[in-house]
Design an enzyme around this catalytic site. Structure first.
Site, short mmCIF file in Angstrom:
data_model
loop_
_atom_site.label_atom_id
_atom_site.label_comp_id
_atom_site.label_asym_id
_atom_site.label_seq_id
_atom_site.Cartn_x
_atom_site.Cartn_y
_atom_site.Cartn_z
N HIS A 101 1.66 4.36 -3.07
CA HIS A 101 1.62 5.83 -3.01
C HIS A 101 2.80 6.43 -3.79
O HIS A 101 2.65 7.43 -4.50
CB HIS A 101 1.69 6.30 -1.56
N HIS A 157 0.84 -1.21 0.00
CA HIS A 157 0.00 0.00 0.00
C HIS A 157 0.87 1.26 0.00
O HIS A 157 0.64 2.19 -0.78
CB HIS A 157 -0.90 -0.02 1.24
N GLU A 158 1.88 1.28 0.86
CA GLU A 158 2.74 2.46 0.93
C GLU A 158 3.59 2.60 -0.33
O GLU A 158 3.80 3.72 -0.82
CB GLU A 158 3.63 2.37 2.18
N GLU A 173 -5.90 6.87 -1.09
CA GLU A 173 -5.89 5.67 -0.26
C GLU A 173 -6.52 4.48 -0.98
O GLU A 173 -6.02 3.36 -0.90
CB GLU A 173 -6.62 5.93 1.06
#
Length: 276
Positions: free
Chosen positions: A152, A148-149, A205
């Site tokens: 980004h 997920h990070e 997100e």
């Protein structure tokens, strides 16, 4: 008086339009199997290279401080585990952007009780020991949060936000000069929060969730673990507020539904990678 004000408004409108015109559509990533296709707009005043350079400098400083405080990679087993998972995910970034294979990826574990993880532009990452110790994630759940990070950074969400802030600040500066600082600042702050900060944060997100799920699946981690990971994160606060890490994230219900759908979509990738 009326003519003067009309001219001021015209000048203001032109200046704001010029600022907005400084943002151009950019394709940061391929859509992947999860279908992330939103158009992104970046300011020419914020280059990818400049932002990555700044991120690298800040990361170096932060890591240096953690090392000096004896808070860097304290637990060798935790660090090895995080790096093993991160490296498997990094091997899959070409599915979204081939150039990211050449980034100077780096990951450390910071000895803090904070439940957090992040990835700077260019692939500089940190996972906090608090996340591991309090959430007690499985490898697949840890892959979900690291992926997920990483998403980004792949999607250049930081650059997108900086671009929006720069455009907004230019516009507000002009408006303030024309109509008065006080009133404009209050209205501008509220407008920026509604138009940029909240909607885009939640959009970011959701995109990071979907890309992270696919990275995990391609790396051989069960993508369904993303659902249980975020359920654990959401439940961490108990009756009190959830961790600051979740403050701008989508609601638990909508996130769970979206992650479940994304996980189902990438199950063939997981199975192809040897998953069951």
């Amino acid at each position: 008086m009326k003519t003067s004000m009309t001219r001021r408004v015209a000048v203001c409108t032109l200046a704001v339009a010029t600022a907005l015109g400084g943002c151009a559509a950019v394709q940061t990533t391929e859509s992947g199997s999860v279908g992330v296709e939103r158009k992104q707009y970046m300011s020419g005043m914020v280059s990818e290279a400049a932002l990555q350079q700044e991120a690298a400098q800040q990361y170096s400083s932060l890591i240096g401080q953690a090392r000096a405080q004896g808070a860097l990679d304290v637990n060798a087993a935790q660090t090895a585990r995080v790096r093993t998972i991160a490296n498997k995910l990094i091997q899959q970034v070409g599915a979204f952007r081939p150039d990211a294979r050449n980034w100077n990826w780096e990951v450390h574990v910071l000895n803090s009780n904070e439940v957090n993880a992040w990835c700077m532009p260019g692939g500089k990452m940190a996972v906090y020991a608090g996340l591991i110790n309090q959430i007690k994630p499985t490898d697949a759940e840890l892959a979900a949060v690291i992926g997920h990070e990483m998403a980004h950074a792949l999607r250049e969400h930081a650059r997108e936000q900086v671009s929006q802030q720069m455009v907004t600040n230019v516009g507000l500066s002009v408006l303030s000069a024309v109509t008065g600082v006080g009133a404009t600042a209050d209205l501008g702050s509220a407008l920026t929060n509604v138009m940029f900060t909240l909607p885009n944060s939640r959009t970011h997100e959701t995109e990071a969730d979907r890309i992270g799920v696919e990275l995990a699946a391609r790396a051989g981690y069960d993508p369904r673990a993303a659902v249980t990971l975020w359920q654990k994160m959401g439940a961490l606060g108990g009756s009190s507020a959830p961790p600051e890490f979740l403050s701008t994230h989508p609601s638990a219900a909508s996130r769970s539904a979206d992650l479940t759908q994304a996980a189902e979509r990438v199950m063939p990738l997981y199975q192809a990678a040897g998953g069951k």
